[in-house]
Write a protein that holds these residues in place. Structure first.
Motif, PDB file in Angstrom:
ATOM      1  N   VAL A 185       4.999  -4.987  -1.145  1.00 17.85           N
ATOM      2  CA  VAL A 185       5.104  -5.983  -0.084  1.00 17.85           C
ATOM      3  C   VAL A 185       4.824  -5.373   1.293  1.00 17.85           C
ATOM      4  O   VAL A 185       4.047  -5.917   2.068  1.00 17.85           O
ATOM      5  N   VAL A 186       5.428  -4.229   1.571  1.00 17.50           N
ATOM      6  CA  VAL A 186       5.220  -3.624   2.889  1.00 17.50           C
ATOM      7  C   VAL A 186       3.797  -3.094   3.068  1.00 17.50           C
ATOM      8  O   VAL A 186       3.114  -3.495   4.016  1.00 17.50           O
ATOM      9  N   PRO A 187       3.306  -2.237   2.164  1.00 17.93           N
ATOM     10  CA  PRO A 187       1.931  -1.773   2.386  1.00 17.93           C
ATOM     11  C   PRO A 187       0.904  -2.896   2.331  1.00 17.93           C
ATOM     12  O   PRO A 187      -0.090  -2.861   3.049  1.00 17.93           O
ATOM     13  N   GLY A 188       1.152  -3.904   1.504  1.00 14.94           N
ATOM     14  CA  GLY A 188       0.223  -5.023   1.425  1.00 14.94           C
ATOM     15  C   GLY A 188       0.235  -5.877   2.685  1.00 14.94           C
ATOM     16  O   GLY A 188      -0.639  -6.704   2.880  1.00 14.94           O
ATOM     17  N   ASN A 189       1.243  -5.672   3.520  1.00 18.32           N
ATOM     18  CA  ASN A 189       1.366  -6.487   4.728  1.00 18.32           C
ATOM     19  C   ASN A 189       1.143  -5.703   6.006  1.00 18.32           C
ATOM     20  O   ASN A 189       1.474  -6.183   7.094  1.00 18.32           O
ATOM     21  N   LYS A 259      -5.214   1.378  15.196  1.00 22.11           N
ATOM     22  CA  LYS A 259      -6.315   2.235  14.767  1.00 22.11           C
ATOM     23  C   LYS A 259      -5.803   3.460  14.027  1.00 22.11           C
ATOM     24  O   LYS A 259      -6.424   3.950  13.098  1.00 22.11           O
ATOM     25  N   LYS A 260      -4.655   3.963  14.479  1.00 24.57           N
ATOM     26  CA  LYS A 260      -4.065   5.153  13.853  1.00 24.57           C
ATOM     27  C   LYS A 260      -3.634   4.875  12.422  1.00 24.57           C
ATOM     28  O   LYS A 260      -3.854   5.700  11.536  1.00 24.57           O
ATOM     29  N   ILE A 261      -2.960   3.725  12.205  1.00 23.88           N
ATOM     30  CA  ILE A 261      -2.365   3.545  10.879  1.00 23.88           C
ATOM     31  C   ILE A 261      -3.113   2.603   9.943  1.00 23.88           C
ATOM     32  O   ILE A 261      -2.892   2.653   8.751  1.00 23.88           O
ATOM     33  N   VAL A 262      -4.014   1.785  10.485  1.00 26.79           N
ATOM     34  CA  VAL A 262      -4.723   0.894   9.582  1.00 26.79           C
ATOM     35  C   VAL A 262      -6.007   1.555   9.121  1.00 26.79           C
ATOM     36  O   VAL A 262      -6.869   1.863   9.927  1.00 26.79           O
ATOM     37  N   LYS A 263      -6.078   1.787   7.815  1.00 23.06           N
ATOM     38  CA  LYS A 263      -7.300   2.342   7.279  1.00 23.06           C
ATOM     39  C   LYS A 263      -8.173   1.192   6.786  1.00 23.06           C
ATOM     40  O   LYS A 263      -7.675   0.149   6.420  1.00 23.06           O
ATOM     41  N   ASN A 264      -9.457   1.409   6.800  1.00 20.26           N
ATOM     42  CA  ASN A 264     -10.322   0.391   6.217  1.00 20.26           C
ATOM     43  C   ASN A 264     -10.586   0.731   4.775  1.00 20.26           C
ATOM     44  O   ASN A 264     -11.022   1.826   4.461  1.00 20.26           O
ATOM     45  N   TYR A 265     -10.280  -0.213   3.909  1.00 16.78           N
ATOM     46  CA  TYR A 265     -10.593   0.049   2.518  1.00 16.78           C
ATOM     47  C   TYR A 265     -11.483  -1.036   1.966  1.00 16.78           C
ATOM     48  O   TYR A 265     -11.708  -2.041   2.544  1.00 16.78           O
TER      49      TYR A 265
ATOM     50  N   PRO B  85      -5.671  -2.674  -3.200  1.00 12.87           N
ATOM     51  CA  PRO B  85      -6.831  -2.290  -2.384  1.00 12.87           C
ATOM     52  C   PRO B  85      -6.520  -1.195  -1.365  1.00 12.87           C
ATOM     53  O   PRO B  85      -7.430  -0.522  -0.903  1.00 12.87           O
ATOM     54  N   TRP B  86      -5.235  -1.018  -1.027  1.00 15.14           N
ATOM     55  CA  TRP B  86      -4.904  -0.006  -0.025  1.00 15.14           C
ATOM     56  C   TRP B  86      -4.607   1.350  -0.639  1.00 15.14           C
ATOM     57  O   TRP B  86      -4.281   2.289   0.057  1.00 15.14           O
ATOM     58  N   TYR B 127     -11.700   3.887  -2.521  1.00  9.19           N
ATOM     59  CA  TYR B 127     -10.863   2.694  -2.684  1.00  9.19           C
ATOM     60  C   TYR B 127     -11.487   1.750  -3.717  1.00  9.19           C
ATOM     61  O   TYR B 127     -12.710   1.790  -3.928  1.00  9.19           O
ATOM     62  N   PRO B 128     -10.669   0.911  -4.353  1.00  8.70           N
ATOM     63  CA  PRO B 128     -11.166   0.061  -5.436  1.00  8.70           C
ATOM     64  C   PRO B 128     -12.368  -0.790  -5.049  1.00  8.70           C
ATOM     65  O   PRO B 128     -13.209  -1.085  -5.886  1.00  8.70           O
ATOM     66  N   SER B 129     -12.472  -1.174  -3.761  1.00 11.71           N
ATOM     67  CA  SER B 129     -13.573  -2.056  -3.378  1.00 11.71           C
ATOM     68  C   SER B 129     -14.932  -1.412  -3.624  1.00 11.71           C
ATOM     69  O   SER B 129     -15.934  -2.114  -3.680  1.00 11.71           O
ATOM     70  N   SER B 130     -14.970  -0.090  -3.769  1.00  6.79           N
ATOM     71  CA  SER B 130     -16.279   0.531  -3.976  1.00  6.79           C
ATOM     72  C   SER B 130     -16.627   0.690  -5.458  1.00  6.79           C
ATOM     73  O   SER B 130     -17.606   1.335  -5.785  1.00  6.79           O
ATOM     74  N   LEU B 131     -15.822   0.093  -6.340  1.00  6.40           N
ATOM     75  CA  LEU B 131     -16.108   0.223  -7.766  1.00  6.40           C
ATOM     76  C   LEU B 131     -16.688  -1.062  -8.346  1.00  6.40           C
ATOM     77  O   LEU B 131     -16.432  -2.149  -7.857  1.00  6.40           O
TER      78      LEU B 131
END
Ligand code: ATP
Ligand code: MG
Lengths: 265, 249
Positions: A185-189, A259-265, B85-86, B127-131
């Motif tokens: 819940v926390v990381p997903g949010n 910017k520091k804590i949000v990574k782009n995935y 995804p994270w 990350y999973p989005s690249s699979l």
């Protein structure tokens, strides 16, 4: 990726050019606005007594700095805003967590939250002063009334939007409720929470100014109030401009943290 | 031989505001160690419900579920991959170990080995989005295997994939299960898949589901799923099970 192809270089160049264009346009807009404003008031197209002008704002700013201890007013407003921001964020997160944990609680409080959130808080101003007194606590309370409920609602609705499927997955791994909260819940949010903080910082500032308009003897809200009472439009507009700058700076700080804590995935 | 898991007269009713849905109408089934048992049946007959009850996600309404011993660990691979995804691929695969407090340098090394073996080591930190879909499903399988389960529940693990990926991946999954010496229950819609992959096939009836028939899949030259599809027995089983399913269009 290792060898930089011409196509890739062009792509980067285009990206950079676009970024520069955005910055230039942003600058131009504020620059033209200021120039037009100045010209309009100098040539008498608008009444400079009623609408001030950039040069008057600068002069007022400088004289405030010298004579009226401007930094103290700024400091008070920022201080109150930060306090209410932190309380609202923390409390909002904790309450949203409780609502998530005990779904029935959420059902029970749902209508109350909606009503409390949409209630026009200014109307409560006089009451708050009677209850708490004409001091800083009233101002922070007022700001909390404005920012807390929306923070709870936003964070909680993010918690609810977690895909049911992810929860099922964790349950197949025998995860406890606490683990579901911490791992999912926390990381997903994360993004949602950051957005809530962004909203919260402006809400807190709005709330603090509202409170200062009502009770205070210090702060930018007080300067605005005082300025309009003595019909000093320059003072009002200078304070509003300062407010704009402060809220922009606070926004920048949250963005930097983002910017520091949000990574782009 | 004592079964690893035995199910007796298992019933499941779902309660709803408009009434009751009878999903399972008394399932009797034994699962033996080391086998791959497929479950086929009409859509909505209660296959997922069965797996959910076996893995304690749902409560049963009646009947008995008995595992050989208390310590048997279940690995449940859901129909969708549900990769977070994270989290990177490796982090996703370690999720089960984290949850069950058994993440050690050693168990982590084992997972990395699994990723290497199944051609995903390059993507470990992505990350999973690249699979692609097939890779994601493979990661989901490794995530399931990471906790070293004694029995695997696979709920239509390939249904989201295109035909070719599906054939190749089922080949992989078969090899993984056999190599790791696991027991598996495979729920599928695909008769060809069930026959070519498994040791036994259980056919369920329409809702409320009971076990209609169980086939021991015996072939003279039984080998890998892909080869099994070419045998003469394969077609015979296919016809029989098709008739059992009693699908009317
Ligand atoms: N949580 C639930 N609440 C109410 N009814 C449910 C619930 N889960 C399943 N059902 C009902 O139980 C029946 C069996 O569902 P289940 O998902 O187990 O079928 P299935 O065999 O897995 O179907 P499919 O092949 O389509 O995946 C269905 O009629 C479904 O509507
Ligand atoms: Mg299903």
């Amino acid at each position: 990726m290792s060898t930089c192809s011409i196509e890739h270089k062009n792509f980067l160049k285009k990206r950079r050019n676009k970024k520069i264009l955005v910055h230039v346009m942003q600058f131009l807009i504020i620059f033209c606005f200021l120039v037009l404003w100045e010209i309009a008031s100098k040539t008498g197209m608008i009444n400079s007594f009623l609408s001030s002008s950039p040069s008057r704002v600068v002069r007022t700013f400088l004289s405030l700095l010298e004579q009226n201890n401007l930094w103290n007013h700024v400091y008070i407003t920022v201080y109150e805003t930060l306090i209410s921001f932190f309380i609202a964020s923390l409390l909002g997160f904790v309450i949203a967590t409780l609502l998530w944990w005990f779904k029935t609680l959420a059902k029970i409080f749902d209508p109350y939250l909606t009503v409390l959130n949409s209630l026009p808080k200014v109307a409560l101003g006089p009451l708050i002063i009677i209850w708490i007194g004409a001091n800083m606590n009233s101002i922070i309370f007022m700001a909390l009334m404005i920012s807390l409920f929306i923070t709870i609602i936003n964070i909680y609705s993010g918690f609810q939007q977690i895909d049911y499927y992810y929860t099922t997955l964790l349950k197949t791994l025998n995860a406890s409720k606490r683990q579901i909260f911490v791992k999912l819940v926390v990381p997903g949010n994360k993004n949602n929470i950051i957005n809530c903080l962004k909203v919260n910082i402006s809400m807190s500032l709005i709330g603090v100014i509202m409170g200062e308009l009502l009770v205070s003897k210090e702060g930018l809200g007080y300067l605005i109030m005082y300025g309009s009472q003595v019909f000093n439009i320059n003072l009002v507009i200078t304070s509003v401009v300062l407010l704009g700058i402060i809220s922009y700076l606070m926004y920048l700080i949250v963005s930097l943290i983002e910017k520091k804590i949000v990574k782009n995935y | 031989m004592k079964p690893l898991l035995s199910i007796r007269k298992l019933k499941k009713n779902y309660q709803d505001l408009d009434g009751e849905v009878e999903a399972l109408g008394g399932i009797d089934l034994d699962v033996y160690e080391g086998e791959i048992l497929s479950i086929v049946g009409p859509s909505g007959c209660g296959k997922t419900s069965l797996l959910s009850i076996l893995s304690n996600l749902e409560n049963k309404s009646d009947g008995n579920v008995k595992f050989q011993n208390e310590t048997i660990k279940i690995g449940y691979m859901l129909q969708k991959d549900a990769l977070f995804p994270w989290r990177t691929i490796l982090e996703n695969c370690l999720l089960g170990l984290e949850i069950q407090h058994s993440l050690t340098e050693e168990s982590k090394k084992r997972v990395i080995e699994l990723l290497k073996t199944y051609g995903l080591s390059e993507f470990m930190d992505k990350y999973p989005s690249s699979l692609s879909g097939g890779m994601r499903q493979r990661v989901a399988l490794i995530r399931t295997l990471a906790i070293d389960p004694d029995i695997l529940f696979l709920d239509e693990p390939f249904s989201a994939l295109d035909y070719i990926t599906r054939i190749y991946l089922s080949e992989d999954v078969y090899n993984i299960i056999k190599k790791e010496g696991k027991t598996a229950i495979l729920v599928t819609h695909d008769l060809a898949e069930s026959i070519s992959l498994s040791d036994r096939v259980a056919v369920l009836s329409k809702r409320p589901a009971v076990v209609k028939k169980i086939y021991n899949i015996e072939m003279k030259n039984k080998s890998t799923p892909m080869e099994n599809r070419k045998t003469k027995e394969f077609n015979e089983y296919y016809d029989k099970i098709w008739r059992d399913l009693d699908v009317h269009l």
